[in-house]
Design a protein around this motif. Sequence first.
Motif, PDB file in Angstrom:
ATOM      1  N   GLY A  94      41.573  37.796   9.861  1.00 42.72           N
ATOM      2  CA  GLY A  94      42.181  37.035  11.014  1.00 42.72           C
ATOM      3  C   GLY A  94      41.751  35.582  11.032  1.00 42.72           C
ATOM      4  O   GLY A  94      42.476  34.796  11.816  1.00 42.72           O
ATOM      5  N   TRP A 126      46.751  35.755   7.609  1.00 41.51           N
ATOM      6  CA  TRP A 126      46.959  37.187   8.025  1.00 41.51           C
ATOM      7  C   TRP A 126      48.290  37.041   8.443  1.00 41.51           C
ATOM      8  O   TRP A 126      48.956  36.190   9.502  1.00 41.51           O
ATOM      9  N   GLY A 168      45.825  47.156  10.728  1.00 45.19           N
ATOM     10  CA  GLY A 168      46.397  46.036   9.877  1.00 45.19           C
ATOM     11  C   GLY A 168      47.773  46.707   9.427  1.00 45.19           C
ATOM     12  O   GLY A 168      48.441  45.778   8.654  1.00 45.19           O
ATOM     13  N   ASP A 212      51.871  38.729   9.904  1.00 42.66           N
ATOM     14  CA  ASP A 212      52.336  39.870  10.709  1.00 42.66           C
ATOM     15  C   ASP A 212      53.717  40.089  10.081  1.00 42.66           C
ATOM     16  O   ASP A 212      54.651  39.157  10.437  1.00 42.66           O
ATOM     17  N   LEU A 221      49.275  34.038  11.441  1.00 43.66           N
ATOM     18  CA  LEU A 221      48.309  33.662  12.439  1.00 43.66           C
ATOM     19  C   LEU A 221      47.529  32.747  11.955  1.00 43.66           C
ATOM     20  O   LEU A 221      46.958  32.656  10.570  1.00 43.66           O
ATOM     21  N   TYR A 231      43.217  37.729  18.253  1.00 42.55           N
ATOM     22  CA  TYR A 231      42.378  39.055  18.629  1.00 42.55           C
ATOM     23  C   TYR A 231      41.293  38.360  19.494  1.00 42.55           C
ATOM     24  O   TYR A 231      40.697  37.189  19.585  1.00 42.55           O
ATOM     25  N   HIS A 252      36.042  35.734  10.990  1.00 43.45           N
ATOM     26  CA  HIS A 252      36.450  37.149  10.983  1.00 43.45           C
ATOM     27  C   HIS A 252      37.549  37.045   9.780  1.00 43.45           C
ATOM     28  O   HIS A 252      38.444  35.930   9.514  1.00 43.45           O
ATOM     29  N   GLU A 294      44.494  43.025  20.049  1.00 36.42           N
ATOM     30  CA  GLU A 294      45.486  42.086  19.448  1.00 36.42           C
ATOM     31  C   GLU A 294      46.111  41.585  20.885  1.00 36.42           C
ATOM     32  O   GLU A 294      46.765  42.052  21.755  1.00 36.42           O
ATOM     33  N   ARG A 311      47.810  40.209   3.821  1.00 37.51           N
ATOM     34  CA  ARG A 311      46.800  39.048   3.680  1.00 37.51           C
ATOM     35  C   ARG A 311      47.168  38.131   2.378  1.00 37.51           C
ATOM     36  O   ARG A 311      47.091  38.560   1.292  1.00 37.51           O
TER      37      ARG A 311
END
Length: 424
Positions: free
Chosen positions: A206, A358, A393, A360, A349, A179, A203, A173, A398
Amino acid sequence: MTARPGNDPYRITNMEKRQTPARHPGDAPAAGTCDFDRPIDRRGTNSVKYDTLAEHFGRGDLLPMWVADMDFETPDFIVGALRRRLEHPLYGYTAEPADYRPAITDWIRTHHGWEVRGEWIAYIPGIVKGIGLVIDRFVGKDEKVIIQPPVYHPFRLVPEGNGRQVVLNPLREHPGGGYSMDFDQLARVADDRCRLLLLSNPHNPGGIVWDPETLRRLAAFCDERGILVVSDEIHCDMALWDNRHTPFASVSEAAARCSITFGAPTKTFNIAGIVSSYAIVPDETLRNRFFSWLAANELDAPNLFAPIATVAAFREGEAWRRQMLRYVEGNVELVIGFCAEHLPAIRPLRPQASFLVWLDCRGLGLRHEELQRLFIDEARLALNDGALFGREGEGFMRLNVGAPRAVVREALERLRDAVARTVK
């Protein structure tokens, strides 16, 4: 995000809507277009996303932003192709349509610059099932499967469910978000019992579009060690903005030699209920070993409707795809701008591909159980728990933004209000 005129900088404007003629009540939609703002009531259709909320979240009154299918109408050209076949009153054993493989190879060539031969392709009964089939065929009971968390949870669940050991090669990360692959750690954990690496390309969760150099390095590593790579490329046709997907098997001879690629039109064209997946295997030895086993078990025999939907999507779907991606981009911008202004402790992200964002949420300072309670019981939202994608995660969620913009806005407002009430 630049503020627009008026009191609400995130309101839907005409520029955000599809650039097609206005529709009036009773009008038939123009071919290949969709009103992405139109809400679709999916409850009562046995939808996993809507009708199993109580089973998965303990309550059914949530706004569902979890399962990775979109809440947009399936494109009219796919519905029309299926309807024409349904008009014939007999649904017996059916041969593969002549245009099935050419439609796939033409699409991949024009969109991704990869020359795929028809004989490299076989239908498979789903990508997650395909992972299980590869494990059964290529990975011994005492051998291992490498995954790169945080990653799509079946990458872990399928090997474990089949009694294989899972080896973790976590993504590195970056401090500012994003990533990259950790090749030093991969070299440490990949012993001579590692037989398979599962690659999410692009991905999930992400939204990373892996660059060609990263893929070449991974291919060289795996080819040298006799590690087979399964590249799940189901999100490949959903690269956003100026990003470009690179098929793993196309980057080098080593990649072509050591890989099986899985693809499908299902995510892009919102037909996940019509299992339309396929495998592409350039290497003849791998192909014969895998495809002969699929054929012996008739696992390469598609249902009646999958090839019809695939051909319609890949022959007629480009204009619709572009409209959908522009709409999804607008939804992503809404999420990023809204969080920056109203939820600064949550950092989205920016995905390079797909309709999954995604989030955070570690800045909220909540424990895992508290974060779950915030989303489910306070905001009444159903998102995928980041911990499902691996320990890496934890503290993430998500968010599926493949929905009308008003629904995405409502989800964000619910979350804003819940955070204001409960997080100090």
